[in-house]
Enzyme design. Sequence first.
Site, short mmCIF file in Angstrom:
data_model
loop_
_atom_site.label_atom_id
_atom_site.label_comp_id
_atom_site.label_asym_id
_atom_site.label_seq_id
_atom_site.Cartn_x
_atom_site.Cartn_y
_atom_site.Cartn_z
N SER A 137 -27.47 1.47 -6.14
CA SER A 137 -25.63 1.84 -6.21
C SER A 137 -25.64 2.02 -4.71
O SER A 137 -26.99 1.80 -3.77
CB SER A 137 -26.30 3.52 -5.95
N TYR A 150 -29.67 11.97 -6.09
CA TYR A 150 -29.09 10.55 -6.32
C TYR A 150 -29.18 9.95 -5.47
O TYR A 150 -29.84 8.37 -5.70
CB TYR A 150 -28.11 10.42 -6.89
#
Length: 247
Positions: A137, A150
Site C-alpha cells: 500500500s 495497517y
Amino acid sequence: MLHGKVVLVTGAASGIGAAAARLFASYGARLALLDRDEEVAALAAELPDAVALPYDVADRDAVFAAVEQAAARFGRLDGAFNNAGIEGLGGGMAPTEGYPADEFERVLAVNVRGVFNCLAAELPRLPPGGAVVNTASVLGWLGGPGQAAYAASKHAVVGLTRSAALEQAARGVRVNAILPGAVATPMLLERGFRANPDFAEAAPGAHPMGRIARPEEVAEGAAWLLSDKASFVTGHTLAIDGGLSAR
C-alpha cells in the site's frame, strides 16, 4: 501477457483480487484462487481455467496445502499474486495509543504472516523466470493517522518483498510489490468510507489525479510485474496511487 502461466491469487473473492483474477484470465493465465470467503468458488466457476482454494493465508499449514493442490492441479506454478489483506477495526481508525492490541495482532496475522506464509510455500515451487507480486500500500511508504496496524503491516510487506527479491535473484525468480492508493473496493467503499465520512470526502482530492483507482487499474500493474515483460524488474515497489506518494 500471461498466456499459459499458472498463477496463484490470494484474496481473490473480491476487490483487487477478483479484478486481478478476471484480468489475468483475459491475458491467458490459468488460475488458482485462494480466499477464505466461499464466494471464491463462484468466481472460479466463471473463468475458463481456474480452481478455487478456500483457505486462510494466516494458517500456514493451509497455505502449504493450497500451493501443493494448485501445483498438482496444473502441474506447476509460474507466479503468485499475494493480495489477501485486511484493514482492521472494520474500516475504523484509532490512535496508536488506543489501538486495540488484539486487533493489531489480527491485522498482522493476515497482512504480514499471511504474506510470509505464502512466500515460504510458493518460492520453492517457482522455476527460473517465475515471479511473485505482493500487495502492499502507499501506507507501506507513508504514515496513516489512525491506521497503525495497517501501515505497520504494509511496511512489513515491503521489507519481505525486498528481502525475498535479493534471495531469489540469482536463480531468476522475481519478487515485487504494488503500492495502491485508495481503490474502489469493498474494503474502502463499504467499510472505510462508511466508518469515516470525512475520509470519504477527502480521498479523491488527496490523489493529484483527483479520483480513486478502479481495481482493474491496480490489477494491470500486478499483471505486468508477473509477466515476462518485466523480466529485469525485481525488488521494486510500484506505486499505483494517482500521484499520492509524489506529494
